[in-house]
Design an enzyme around this catalytic site. Structure first.
Site, short mmCIF file in Angstrom:
data_model
loop_
_atom_site.label_atom_id
_atom_site.label_comp_id
_atom_site.label_asym_id
_atom_site.label_seq_id
_atom_site.Cartn_x
_atom_site.Cartn_y
_atom_site.Cartn_z
N SER A 576 0.84 -1.19 0.00
CA SER A 576 0.00 0.00 0.00
C SER A 576 0.88 1.23 0.00
O SER A 576 2.05 1.19 0.40
CB SER A 576 -0.90 0.00 1.24
OG SER A 576 -1.51 1.25 1.45
N TYR A 589 -2.29 -0.48 10.68
CA TYR A 589 -2.30 -0.79 9.24
C TYR A 589 -0.99 -0.38 8.58
O TYR A 589 -0.40 -1.14 7.81
CB TYR A 589 -3.49 -0.07 8.60
CG TYR A 589 -3.63 -0.29 7.10
CD1 TYR A 589 -4.12 -1.49 6.60
CD2 TYR A 589 -3.26 0.71 6.21
CE1 TYR A 589 -4.25 -1.69 5.24
CE2 TYR A 589 -3.38 0.51 4.84
CZ TYR A 589 -3.87 -0.68 4.36
OH TYR A 589 -4.00 -0.88 3.01
#
Length: 699
Positions: A576, A589
């Site tokens: 990501s 995250y």
């Protein structure tokens, strides 16, 4: 009494069909039953009266299954149509057996009504039989009689003059003339047995022909059931067979080994079958001797090669790990011996104008106690080759039970395998796609990115196994992908990436379904949002379990398979933008995604000496099709940016440098790049697909 072939002809439905449609109907009924003919095998025909578009007069037209295709699924466009009078005129041009192949070049000149479907080599066999409707099938029951040492005598004994018999001959013009002569001189005949090959039957109508074909096959099966009373294949050699799980585990260990050792310029896909017919054969006393004889029917032979390879494996060794180790020590020698024998066969049988020797590896691999592996350029070809060898097993079982089984003569086998017409057909086939023969395993496969990636890789010829924890989404995604790419290309498996055994089992499933793994895409995802002081341990651990530990488990287990295959491979981590630049209220995250990037670098270092590449794709804000964005995460991220959920997509688009939305297909394209040879000199790299985010530029 043998299993009865059911008469499926529906008179009420048939009454609504014209003559051409009746031929298709008959063909579909016959081709749908593998006891009658194998996939792609056999052909049907009808001699119909139609209006000539050139003269307006009525003329006889031969409708016959065209080159390629399968009777079970054939449509009207799958039939060649030829002027029957012109086909008979070709007899004047025939110059004898030495000039058989040139007759194929004349067939297009006989085409009726500009039909583009190419005529097959079997066309003369149908054209010259003086009956309106003709079936040519490859039923196991008839081939079992046809490939015995005394097949002519058995044919006369069983059918009492109702069927004729012709000695083995390669299909072509001359065989068509012999069928014409035999049927013309013996009007009482209902069909012909071709030695070592198959069955011809005929009738006045499509229904008559269909029923006659069923009758003859049933009579053969009944006779064999009554007269084959001996113990199959000389009886059992191994009386304590391995159970289903043991067979599966052994296949899982052997398939990547074999696949890696037989991969050359063409990657291969595998198929495993441990059906009762196969187990009876591989556990028998006569396995080695019968397997060495090869198949008899040319359709069987073309798909299974001159002979299978019997792997030296001892199922009596109850320690499976030890049995595998012992087998692996001799596997290289067995494979080398097969290749040497195949090359020697080619040298013994080749002609001056024969094509160059082809792949010397076996197609069929028989494993005592375990079953059968088949490897080919794609899954469908591997599966169908296995089905054909089951036909061969059925034939050998019944033939040896009533007489002596006779395989196809070696020179005749070569003449078919290296037939110049067959070579021309191979040369006309399209070039393999860029990922042909590769196997891709994708976690999070039922989500937007996973499904788009599966579609992209499958479109380039790869087989794909998608893994997901969501059973319903997985079922729907597999169904959707199979509807586009076919059932042989796509598999699905339930997997919880946080559970070690679940990951191991899922990759085992992929390995047995396709033979191994070449491309592993670690994509399973989760998203969470919370300020640091509100991030509890369970939220932190959930992110680490799925995004860090889950990725580690998948990469580790995939690495083991790639290492065993020794053919390199590509591992792709879907991280990501957050792996490179932090976002507010997403500490768990962001840290887990950063761990994925570092893990990928470690894999790249260890994999490089083995040709195993590992690269990262960093998406950002892929909302379309994402299960992550359908839940709480959307509202959490919107709150972090002081907006409502509906505004997020525009927010992400407008904040990008290129002012564009990022779609699952964009990520799939980047994954394809790393999976393909386009990037075969790249490892340890990161590719951002985020429409431009200056903060996440790699440094």
């Amino acid at each position: 009494m043998a299993t009865v072939l059911e008469n499926l002809w529906d008179d009420s439905y048939a009454s609504t069909l014209n003559d051409e449609e009746l031929l298709k109907y008959r063909s579909n009924l016959l081709g749908s039953d593998l006891r009658i003919t194998n996939y792609g095998g056999g052909n049907t025909s009808a001699k119909l009266t139609q209006e000539d578009p050139l003269t307006g007069k009525q003329t006889k037209v031969l409708w016959v299954k065209g080159s390629g295709g399968d009777l079970g699924s054939i449509e009207l466009g799958g039939f060649s149509t030829l002027y029957e009078p012109k086909l008979h005129q070709l007899k004047e041009l025939y110059r004898g057996l030495e000039f058989e192949d040139e007759m194929v070049g004349y067939l297009p000149h006989c085409t009726f009504n500009l039909n583009p479907r190419a005529a097959s080599i079997d066309t003369p066999l149908h054209a010259y039989i003086p009956h309106a409707h003709v079936d040519h099938m490859h039923p196991d029951a008839v081939i079992a009689i046809a490939c015995t040492a005394n097949s002519q005598a058995l044919t006369e004994q069983i059918f009492a003059g109702d069927l004729g018999w012709l000695p083995w001959q390669r299909p072509g013009f001359d065989l068509g003339l012999k069928l014409e002569k035999l049927a013309g001189e013996n009007p009482q005949l209902q069909g012909v047995v071709l030695q070592g090959h198959g069955l011809f039957t005929w009738g006045a109508t499509s229904k008559d022909c269909y029923l006659k074909t069923l009758e003859i096959i049933q009579k053969s099966a009944d006779w064999l059931a009554e007269n084959n009373t001996s113990e199959s294949f000389g009886g059992e050699k191994y009386t304590k067979p391995l159970d289903e799980k043991q067979r599966f585990d052994i296949a899982c260990q052997l398939m990547p080994l074999v696949r890696g050792k037989i991969t050359n310029e063409q990657f291969k896909v595998g198929h495993f079958n441990d059906s009762p017919e196969i187990l009876q054969f591989v556990n028998s006393n006569q396995l080695t001797s019968l397997a060495a004889l090869g198949t008899s029917c040319p359709d069987h032979f073309l798909r299974t090669k001159i002979a299978p390879l019997v792997i030296h494996f001892d199922p009596i060794e109850r320690d499976v790990e030890k049995a595998i180790a012992n087998c692996s020590q001799t596997l290289d020698e067995q494979l080398d011996a097969y290749r040497q024998n195949y090359t020697a066969y080619y040298e013994r049988c080749k002609h001056e104008n024969s094509p160059a020797v082809r792949d010397q590896n076996a197609v069929v691999y028989l494993i005592p106690g375990v079953g059968m592996l088949t490897f080919a350029k794609d899954k469908a070809t591997a599966r169908i080759a296995g089905e054909f060898y089951i036909n061969a097993i059925n034939v050998m079982r019944d033939a040896t039970g009533v007489d002596t089984y006779v395989g196809l003569d070696e020179q005749e086998a070569f003449n078919i395998e290296y037939w110049l017409l067959e070579e021309a057909k191979l040369q006309r086939m399209p070039q393999p796609k860029s990922l042909a023969g590769r196997v891709a395993y994708i976690t999070g496969g039922a989500g937007g990115i996973g499904k788009a990636t599966a579609a992209r890789l499958a479109s380039e010829g790869a087989c794909v196994c998608i893994a997901d924890i969501d059973d319903q989404a997985l079922t729907e995604s597999v169904s959707e992908l199979q509807s586009v790419f076919g059932k042989d290309v796509v598999r699905g498996v339930t997997c919880d990436v946080t559970k070690e055994q679940s990951v191991i089992n899922a990759l085992k499933f992929c390995t047995v379904e396709f033979g191994g793994v070449d491309i592993l895409v670690s994509n399973a995802g989760i998203a969470s949002s919370a300020p640091l002081d509100e991030t509890d341990l369970s939220l932190w651990n959930r992110n680490m379990d799925i995004l860090s530990t889950g990725y580690f488990l998948n990469l580790r287990e995939g690495f083991k398979i790639l290492k065993k295959q020794k053919t390199g491979g590509s591992m792709i981590v879907i991280a990501s933008k957050n792996a490179l630049v932090a976002s507010p209220n997403a500490s768990a995250y962001c840290v887990a995604k950063a761990a994925e990037v570092q893990l990928s670098r470690s894999v790249a270092l260890e994999g490089a000496p083995l040709g195993i590449r590992c690269n990262v794709v960093n998406p950002d804000a892929v909302l379309k099709g994402s299960k992550i964005w359908t839940g709480k995460w959307r509202e959490e991220r919107a709150a972090a940016y002081n907006m409502v959920g509906e505004e997020l997509e525009e927010h992400y688009r407008s904040r990008s440098l290129l002012k564009r939305s990022v779609l699952p297909e964009d990520i799939a394209e980047a994954i394809y790049f790393f999976a393909s040879t386009k990037s075969d000199k790249s490892t340890g790299n990161i590719l951002n697909v985020d429409a431009g985010n200056a903060a996440s530029f790699t440094r």
